[in-house]
Design a protein around this motif. Structure first.
Motif, PDB file in Angstrom:
ATOM      1  N   ARG A  97       0.740  -1.168   0.092  1.00  0.00           N
ATOM      2  CA  ARG A  97       0.027  -0.083  -0.002  1.00  0.00           C
ATOM      3  C   ARG A  97       1.077   1.257   0.073  1.00  0.00           C
ATOM      4  N   ASN A  98       1.778   1.510   0.937  1.00  0.00           N
ATOM      5  CA  ASN A  98       2.636   2.655   1.030  1.00  0.00           C
ATOM      6  C   ASN A  98       3.566   2.746  -0.230  1.00  0.00           C
ATOM      7  N   GLU A  99       4.038   1.623  -0.702  1.00  0.00           N
ATOM      8  CA  GLU A  99       5.315   1.492  -1.699  1.00  0.00           C
ATOM      9  C   GLU A  99       4.575   2.085  -3.047  1.00  0.00           C
ATOM     10  N   VAL A 100       3.452   1.275  -3.462  1.00  0.00           N
ATOM     11  CA  VAL A 100       2.663   1.727  -4.695  1.00  0.00           C
ATOM     12  C   VAL A 100       2.120   3.207  -4.720  1.00  0.00           C
ATOM     13  N   LEU A 101       1.715   3.729  -3.646  1.00  0.00           N
ATOM     14  CA  LEU A 101       1.081   4.966  -3.664  1.00  0.00           C
ATOM     15  C   LEU A 101       2.343   5.979  -3.866  1.00  0.00           C
ATOM     16  N   PHE A 102       3.389   5.717  -3.382  1.00  0.00           N
ATOM     17  CA  PHE A 102       4.513   6.590  -3.186  1.00  0.00           C
ATOM     18  C   PHE A 102       5.116   6.515  -5.026  1.00  0.00           C
ATOM     19  N   LEU A 103       5.157   5.303  -5.284  1.00  0.00           N
ATOM     20  CA  LEU A 103       5.716   5.087  -6.748  1.00  0.00           C
ATOM     21  C   LEU A 103       4.635   5.665  -7.641  1.00  0.00           C
ATOM     22  N   SER A 104       3.606   5.657  -7.289  1.00  0.00           N
ATOM     23  CA  SER A 104       2.422   6.306  -8.591  1.00  0.00           C
ATOM     24  C   SER A 104       2.281   7.850  -8.111  1.00  0.00           C
ATOM     25  N   LYS A 105       2.997   8.400  -7.111  1.00  0.00           N
ATOM     26  CA  LYS A 105       3.012   9.931  -6.630  1.00  0.00           C
ATOM     27  C   LYS A 105       1.760  10.087  -6.415  1.00  0.00           C
TER      28      LYS A 105
END
Length: 239
Positions: free
Chosen positions: A154-162
């Motif tokens: 959850r945290n990583e994909v939101l960051f990677l997708s900005k």
């Protein structure tokens, strides 16, 4: 709690038992021992946070919860909650919950990013139709939409997708939403190897990190889902 990629790693560790007959089944939390004993383990699959054990006539699901684990050809001092014996070999599961489903029961593999049947557009449609007014950071943990997705992903994909986790689902541009869903699929699959190398958490961009590229990683607990959230506010946009 193990996330989807971890369950795939678990599967790989025990898939050599596929095609073998269970000579005995036991465990203190196993009401299906008599039915499983003598059955062939046809295949082992995964769906979200579940191992799926196919015994041809029925399916047994294994959920690891917060503290579940397993050992192959070994045991702990405590009793196993679920065990499978294959002659001289065995699998002991600890602190797991199992359920039994009929042979005709089907999990929706079109929502499973590890399945060849996965359909990104189906996830997108479900997300918008049922959860359009919700915060994307909350909905990502909904297992009815994103089976296997946990707090690390959850945290990583939101960051990677900005994308900021406080963004409202229906306000996220269609192109950006598609980018997020594609990132979920790619990140989940790439995580399997990182877990096997035991560097998954340590190689994260924001999860449990204090900074990223000299920028502060803000940590807070999302009020509705009560999960730790990590955000680089200068990078992740609120929609």
């Amino acid at each position: 709690m193990p996330e989807g990629p971890s369950i795939v790693v678990f599967k790989k560790k025990i898939e050599r038992f596929e095609g073998k007959t269970v000579t005995e089944s036991g465990g203190y939390n196993n009401p299906f021992a008599d039915e499983i004993s003598g059955k062939k383990l046809v295949s082992i699959k995964t769906y979200g946070k579940y191992l799926l054990l196919d015994f041809e006539d029925f399916l047994i699901t294994v959920h690891f919860g917060l503290f579940g684990s397993f050992l192959v050809n070994d045991s702990k001092k405590v009793n196993a909650s679920f065990s499978l014996f294959f002659g001289d070999e065995l699998i002991n599961f600890y602190v797991v919950k199992i359920k039994k489903f009929g042979k005709d029961y089907e999990f929706d593999q079109e929502l499973n990013v590890f399945s060849k049947k996965y359909r990104l557009e189906k996830t997108k449609k479900l997300l918008l139709e049922k959860y359009g007014d919700r915060k994307i950071g909350d909905v990502l943990l909904n297992q009815d939409v994103f089976p296997g997705l946990g707090n690390i992903i959850r945290n990583e994909v939101l960051f990677l997708s900005k994308i900021h986790p406080e963004s409202t689902v229906e306000k996220i541009p269609s192109k950006k939403m598609k980018e997020l869903l594609q990132t979920i699929k790619e990140f989940s699959k790439a995580s399997v190897e990182l877990i096997e190398q035991k560097i998954w958490k340590s190689s994260s961009s924001v999860y449990k990190k204090k900074e990223w590229d000299d920028q502060e990683v803000l940590e807070y607990v999302a009020p509705k889902i009560k999960r730790k959230t990590y955000v680089v506010e200068k990078v992740q946009k609120i929609y």
